[in-house]
Scaffold this motif. Structure first.
Motif, PDB file in Angstrom:
ATOM      1  N   ILE A 158     -40.465   7.511 -28.613  1.00  0.00           N
ATOM      2  CA  ILE A 158     -40.950   8.893 -28.758  1.00  0.00           C
ATOM      3  C   ILE A 158     -41.236   9.146 -30.235  1.00  0.00           C
ATOM      4  O   ILE A 158     -40.381   8.878 -31.090  1.00  0.00           O
ATOM      5  CB  ILE A 158     -39.927   9.900 -28.194  1.00  0.00           C
ATOM      6  N   SER A 159     -42.425   9.631 -30.512  1.00  0.00           N
ATOM      7  CA  SER A 159     -42.833   9.809 -31.902  1.00  0.00           C
ATOM      8  C   SER A 159     -41.904  10.776 -32.643  1.00  0.00           C
ATOM      9  O   SER A 159     -41.556  11.843 -32.135  1.00  0.00           O
ATOM     10  CB  SER A 159     -44.263  10.356 -31.927  1.00  0.00           C
ATOM     11  N   GLN A 160     -41.544  10.394 -33.865  1.00  0.00           N
ATOM     12  CA  GLN A 160     -40.675  11.283 -34.656  1.00  0.00           C
ATOM     13  C   GLN A 160     -41.328  12.635 -34.891  1.00  0.00           C
ATOM     14  O   GLN A 160     -40.655  13.653 -35.037  1.00  0.00           O
ATOM     15  CB  GLN A 160     -40.338  10.630 -35.997  1.00  0.00           C
ATOM     16  N   ARG A 161     -42.651  12.646 -34.903  1.00  0.00           N
ATOM     17  CA  ARG A 161     -43.356  13.915 -35.091  1.00  0.00           C
ATOM     18  C   ARG A 161     -43.157  14.869 -33.904  1.00  0.00           C
ATOM     19  O   ARG A 161     -43.462  16.053 -34.007  1.00  0.00           O
ATOM     20  CB  ARG A 161     -44.854  13.660 -35.273  1.00  0.00           C
ATOM     21  N   ASN A 162     -42.685  14.329 -32.807  1.00  0.00           N
ATOM     22  CA  ASN A 162     -42.427  15.167 -31.629  1.00  0.00           C
ATOM     23  C   ASN A 162     -40.949  15.517 -31.494  1.00  0.00           C
ATOM     24  O   ASN A 162     -40.501  15.927 -30.429  1.00  0.00           O
ATOM     25  CB  ASN A 162     -42.887  14.457 -30.355  1.00  0.00           C
ATOM     26  N   ILE A 163     -40.205  15.309 -32.573  1.00  0.00           N
ATOM     27  CA  ILE A 163     -38.770  15.624 -32.531  1.00  0.00           C
ATOM     28  C   ILE A 163     -38.471  16.751 -33.527  1.00  0.00           C
ATOM     29  O   ILE A 163     -38.881  16.675 -34.686  1.00  0.00           O
ATOM     30  CB  ILE A 163     -37.918  14.382 -32.894  1.00  0.00           C
ATOM     31  N   THR A 164     -37.793  17.774 -33.052  1.00  0.00           N
ATOM     32  CA  THR A 164     -37.404  18.880 -33.938  1.00  0.00           C
ATOM     33  C   THR A 164     -35.886  18.989 -33.972  1.00  0.00           C
ATOM     34  O   THR A 164     -35.233  18.982 -32.927  1.00  0.00           O
ATOM     35  CB  THR A 164     -37.986  20.223 -33.435  1.00  0.00           C
ATOM     36  N   VAL A 165     -35.353  19.062 -35.177  1.00  0.00           N
ATOM     37  CA  VAL A 165     -33.908  19.257 -35.344  1.00  0.00           C
ATOM     38  C   VAL A 165     -33.681  20.646 -35.920  1.00  0.00           C
ATOM     39  O   VAL A 165     -34.258  21.003 -36.954  1.00  0.00           O
ATOM     40  CB  VAL A 165     -33.308  18.170 -36.268  1.00  0.00           C
ATOM     41  N   SER A 166     -32.844  21.408 -35.234  1.00  0.00           N
ATOM     42  CA  SER A 166     -32.580  22.781 -35.658  1.00  0.00           C
ATOM     43  C   SER A 166     -31.214  22.869 -36.325  1.00  0.00           C
ATOM     44  O   SER A 166     -30.226  22.365 -35.800  1.00  0.00           O
ATOM     45  CB  SER A 166     -32.610  23.686 -34.414  1.00  0.00           C
ATOM     46  N   THR A 167     -31.168  23.507 -37.489  1.00  0.00           N
ATOM     47  CA  THR A 167     -29.884  23.615 -38.198  1.00  0.00           C
ATOM     48  C   THR A 167     -29.608  25.043 -38.632  1.00  0.00           C
ATOM     49  O   THR A 167     -30.529  25.806 -38.909  1.00  0.00           O
ATOM     50  CB  THR A 167     -29.855  22.699 -39.448  1.00  0.00           C
ATOM     51  N   CYS A 168     -28.310  25.370 -38.724  1.00  0.00           N
ATOM     52  CA  CYS A 168     -27.932  26.695 -39.196  1.00  0.00           C
ATOM     53  C   CYS A 168     -28.016  26.752 -40.722  1.00  0.00           C
ATOM     54  O   CYS A 168     -27.828  27.805 -41.316  1.00  0.00           O
ATOM     55  CB  CYS A 168     -26.528  27.043 -38.710  1.00  0.00           C
ATOM     56  N   GLY A 169     -28.282  25.603 -41.361  1.00  0.00           N
ATOM     57  CA  GLY A 169     -28.533  25.648 -42.803  1.00  0.00           C
ATOM     58  C   GLY A 169     -27.478  24.996 -43.673  1.00  0.00           C
ATOM     59  O   GLY A 169     -27.037  25.587 -44.660  1.00  0.00           O
ATOM     60  N   LEU A 170     -27.075  23.773 -43.342  1.00  0.00           N
ATOM     61  CA  LEU A 170     -26.143  23.044 -44.197  1.00  0.00           C
ATOM     62  C   LEU A 170     -26.976  22.414 -45.317  1.00  0.00           C
ATOM     63  O   LEU A 170     -27.535  21.317 -45.168  1.00  0.00           O
ATOM     64  CB  LEU A 170     -25.398  21.975 -43.385  1.00  0.00           C
ATOM     65  N   ALA A 171     -27.096  23.145 -46.423  1.00  0.00           N
ATOM     66  CA  ALA A 171     -28.076  22.801 -47.462  1.00  0.00           C
ATOM     67  C   ALA A 171     -27.977  21.342 -47.941  1.00  0.00           C
ATOM     68  O   ALA A 171     -28.994  20.648 -48.062  1.00  0.00           O
ATOM     69  CB  ALA A 171     -27.930  23.761 -48.635  1.00  0.00           C
TER      70      ALA A 171
END
Ligand code: SAH
Length: 355
Positions: free
Chosen positions: A189-202
């Protein structure tokens, strides 16, 4: 099927590691690795006995030393409106997590969990109510997608890591997962089709930027300033907004991937046009778009869904200020249980809830 939990999980090995294991410790030819990896990550075998082109002796040896992660859907809810499917999956230690399958015009998308529970404490989210139970392994993240492909008989083309848990709080396994799911020897699966959501661990966002991956980063922003963000997300106290946004900018600089800013719209908390203006100013210079998510009320929390007209007005203000904004279409509305609620209900019904 009984799972011996003391055994190592063979699905955790990436291709190179599996090859090393088989040619080293096991004294096998190199092509065995390709056969076995194929069985595990393409054909999604649930047991060694299915691997019929491997000698019986080797299969038996493998099954004495290794287990195979197989996620077992114990409850599946199917939407009659749009075909969305929500899954409760049981892990080998009897913990349960949820995953969601969504059908879009551009392909099938799966939302996976990255942890059992979560320790980030966002005040509107159900996943965090009982805290963190444990991290998921990369194999368990892969397994959610394999189980869904098995169940639906369809290919998955997009992945969002937006289920329970904070993916960057489980950093190493997340990276292993991304590399394995995008490996051409696996589901590719293309990495461009993967989204990682974060609460913001800078700090972790910066580390992620340096991995050389092509995934999309989504930041759960949820507020136009530090003060409102702190009200909604305790983690905001540890990672100040300016540091989080500068880490996101760094992510863009390194990857050239446009950012997504998620904004859960909560009635009376962050939904007025003045706040939309502030938000426009805050992210105006950045390369990204806003995804407005009308908050899903969680029964343990007192937050309310915003009025539809306020959400559209909020969107209009952003657009007027040159910021691209969409309102998230709610999938599977007839099968409730969004954002960790399904899992909680399942646990409560099974009588294993601790609170
Ligand atoms: N820990 C990650 C993934 C969490 S879930 C993160 O914080 O981004 C994915 C998104 O759903 C996050 O933006 C999260 O804030 C949001 N979310 C959680 N509970 C919600 C609710 N009740 N209503 C709307 N969005 C919610």
């Amino acid at each position: 099927m009984e799972t011996d939990t003391s055994l190592r999980d063979i699905c955790e090995f990436n291709y190179g590691e599996l090859e090393e294991l088989l040619t080293g410790e096991f004294g096998e030819k190199r092509f065995r690795a390709s056969q076995i990896y194929d069985w595990l990550h393409k054909r999604k075998a649930a047991s060694f006995s299915e691997m019929t082109d491997i000698s019986k002796a080797l299969r038996e040896k493998l099954s004495r030393e290794f287990r195979i992660t197989v996620m077992e859907p114990v409850e599946i809810l199917t939407s009659k409106r749009d075909g969305t499917k929500k899954y409760i999956m049981r892990l080998f230690d009897n913990n349960v997590i949820e995953s969601v399958f969504m059908r879009y015009k551009h392909g099938n998308s799966v939302c996976i969990s990255s942890q059992v529970g979560c320790r980030m404490g966002c005040s509107f989210c159900a996943s965090t109510i009982d805290g963190l139970v444990r991290n998921l392994t990369a194999a368990e993240m892969l397994g959610q997608i394999y189980a869904i492909e098995r169940d639906t008989g369809e290919r998955v083309s997009n992945i969002v890591v937006m289920g329970s848990g904070e993916p960057l709080d489980n950093y190493d396994e997340l990276i292993r997962f991304v590399r394995m799911i995008s490996d051409e020897r696996g589901l590719n699966i293309s990495q461009r089709n993967i989204t990682v959501s974060t609460c913001g661990l800078a700090s972790k966002i910066r580390q992620l930027a340096d991995e050389g991956l092509q995934i999309t980063l989504a930041l759960s922003l949820h507020a136009p300033n530090q003060e409102v963000r702190e009200r909604l997300m305790p983690i905001a106290k540890a990672y100040r907004l300016e540091d989080v946004l500068s880490a996101c900018e760094y992510y863009y600089e390194k990857t050239k991937r446009r950012l997504t800013f998620e904004y859960a719209v909560v009635k009376g908390v962050n939904d007025n046009p003045g706040e939309a203006k502030l938000l426009s100013r805050l992210i105006g210079g950045m390369h990204g778009h806003v995804n407005l998510i009308p908050v899903n009320p969680v029964k343990e929390r007192s937050y309310e869904s915003p009025d539809k007209k306020d959400v559209y007005e909020f969107q209009a203000v952003l657009e007027k200020n040159g910021i691209n904004a969409t309102v998230r279409r709610e999938m599977g509305r007839d099968i409730d249980g969004a954002c960790g609620q399904l899992r909680r209900r399942y646990i409560e019904n099974a009588g294993i809830c601790t609170d």
